[in-house]
Motif scaffolding. Sequence first.
Motif, short mmCIF file in Angstrom:
data_model
loop_
_atom_site.label_atom_id
_atom_site.label_comp_id
_atom_site.label_asym_id
_atom_site.label_seq_id
_atom_site.Cartn_x
_atom_site.Cartn_y
_atom_site.Cartn_z
N ARG A 25 -75.65 -3.21 -56.99
CA ARG A 25 -74.54 -2.29 -57.21
C ARG A 25 -73.55 -2.34 -56.06
NH1 ARG A 25 -76.84 3.21 -57.72
NH2 ARG A 25 -78.71 2.22 -56.95
N ALA A 26 -74.09 -2.38 -54.85
CA ALA A 26 -73.21 -2.42 -53.69
C ALA A 26 -72.47 -3.74 -53.61
CB ALA A 26 -74.01 -2.17 -52.42
N ALA A 27 -73.05 -4.80 -54.22
CA ALA A 27 -72.45 -6.12 -54.14
C ALA A 27 -71.11 -6.17 -54.87
CB ALA A 27 -73.40 -7.17 -54.71
N ASP A 28 -70.84 -5.23 -55.77
CA ASP A 28 -69.55 -5.19 -56.46
C ASP A 28 -68.42 -4.87 -55.48
OD1 ASP A 28 -70.73 -5.79 -58.83
OD2 ASP A 28 -70.77 -3.73 -59.57
N ILE A 29 -68.78 -4.22 -54.39
CA ILE A 29 -67.78 -3.88 -53.39
C ILE A 29 -67.93 -4.81 -52.20
CG2 ILE A 29 -66.85 -2.07 -51.90
CD1 ILE A 29 -66.66 -1.37 -54.86
N ARG A 30 -66.88 -5.58 -51.93
CA ARG A 30 -66.94 -6.49 -50.79
C ARG A 30 -66.14 -5.91 -49.63
NH1 ARG A 30 -64.72 -10.87 -52.98
NH2 ARG A 30 -62.88 -11.01 -51.67
N VAL A 31 -66.79 -5.90 -48.47
CA VAL A 31 -66.14 -5.36 -47.27
C VAL A 31 -65.75 -6.53 -46.37
CG1 VAL A 31 -66.41 -3.87 -45.26
CG2 VAL A 31 -67.53 -3.27 -47.42
N GLU A 32 -64.50 -6.57 -45.95
CA GLU A 32 -64.02 -7.65 -45.09
C GLU A 32 -63.28 -7.10 -43.87
OE1 GLU A 32 -62.33 -11.11 -47.84
OE2 GLU A 32 -61.80 -9.10 -48.51
N GLY A 33 -63.39 -7.83 -42.78
CA GLY A 33 -62.56 -7.57 -41.61
C GLY A 33 -62.70 -6.19 -41.00
N ALA A 34 -63.91 -5.64 -41.04
CA ALA A 34 -64.09 -4.30 -40.46
C ALA A 34 -63.94 -4.37 -38.94
CB ALA A 34 -65.46 -3.75 -40.83
N TYR A 35 -63.29 -3.37 -38.37
CA TYR A 35 -63.22 -3.25 -36.91
C TYR A 35 -63.02 -1.80 -36.53
CZ TYR A 35 -58.12 -3.12 -37.59
OH TYR A 35 -56.85 -2.79 -37.99
N ALA A 36 -63.46 -1.49 -35.33
CA ALA A 36 -63.33 -0.12 -34.82
C ALA A 36 -62.36 -0.13 -33.65
CB ALA A 36 -64.68 0.41 -34.37
N ARG A 37 -61.64 0.97 -33.49
CA ARG A 37 -60.66 1.09 -32.41
C ARG A 37 -61.34 1.38 -31.08
NH1 ARG A 37 -55.36 2.77 -32.07
NH2 ARG A 37 -55.24 3.27 -34.27
N ALA A 38 -61.05 0.55 -30.08
CA ALA A 38 -61.55 0.83 -28.73
C ALA A 38 -60.85 2.07 -28.20
CB ALA A 38 -61.27 -0.37 -27.81
N VAL A 39 -61.59 2.90 -27.48
CA VAL A 39 -60.98 4.12 -26.94
C VAL A 39 -61.31 4.24 -25.46
CG1 VAL A 39 -60.94 5.39 -29.10
CG2 VAL A 39 -62.97 5.51 -27.65
N PRO A 40 -60.36 4.80 -24.67
CA PRO A 40 -60.60 4.96 -23.25
C PRO A 40 -61.67 6.03 -22.99
CG PRO A 40 -58.51 5.95 -23.87
CD PRO A 40 -59.03 5.27 -25.10
N PRO A 41 -62.25 6.04 -21.78
CA PRO A 41 -63.28 7.03 -21.47
C PRO A 41 -62.74 8.45 -21.68
CG PRO A 41 -63.13 5.39 -19.73
CD PRO A 41 -61.99 5.12 -20.67
N GLY A 42 -63.56 9.32 -22.19
CA GLY A 42 -63.17 10.70 -22.38
C GLY A 42 -62.55 10.99 -23.73
N GLN A 43 -62.19 9.92 -24.46
CA GLN A 43 -61.60 10.10 -25.79
C GLN A 43 -62.77 10.28 -26.77
OE1 GLN A 43 -59.92 10.39 -28.65
NE2 GLN A 43 -58.06 9.29 -28.19
N PRO A 44 -62.85 11.45 -27.43
CA PRO A 44 -64.05 11.74 -28.23
C PRO A 44 -64.04 11.13 -29.63
CG PRO A 44 -62.58 13.63 -28.25
CD PRO A 44 -61.93 12.59 -27.36
N ASN A 45 -62.88 10.65 -30.08
CA ASN A 45 -62.78 10.19 -31.47
C ASN A 45 -62.28 8.76 -31.56
OD1 ASN A 45 -63.39 12.88 -32.10
ND2 ASN A 45 -61.23 13.41 -32.20
N SER A 46 -62.62 8.09 -32.66
CA SER A 46 -62.10 6.77 -32.93
C SER A 46 -61.99 6.59 -34.44
CB SER A 46 -63.01 5.70 -32.33
OG SER A 46 -62.45 4.41 -32.52
#
Length: 163
Positions: A25-46
Amino acid sequence: MMHSRPVARFAILLLASWLLSGAARAADIRVEGAYARAVPPGQPNSAVFMALTNGGDADRALVAAESDAAATAELHTHIMAEDMMQMRRVKRIELPAGERVVLQPGGLHVMLIGLGEQLAPGMEVALRLVLDDGSRIAVSAPVRRIDPIDMRKMQGGDGHAGH
Ligand SMILES: [Cu+2]
């Protein structure tokens, strides 16, 4: 021992069929190019970005995300309000059959709230996407530094930037 063995075998069969059905079922959805935003120290969210392609016949939707990297993961979008780009939580991100939906800076994203540790380039954020049919997709998102200029362009501050 003699009684437990068939039980164990049955449990393994159940687990195998559950894994197979979940993967199909999950194979119907293809995920590409995932990346997370780097954050400076003290930044609680991304935020995490990616492209999702629904190669199946049924409309699907992303209804939640989970990550051990943050206390909470939410589905967000950006809207213009009072001439300011603001983030809003959304209940679901529609994934129509046969279509590609892009989560990107200035638009839809998975918000990571309450980071456990600073996100620096070279790290990977493990994420689980929850679909409306209850299936989950495991995603590994490398942490990338995102140029702030990209955000200015998204916010319309750079007048001569074409699209
Ligand atoms: Cu957000």
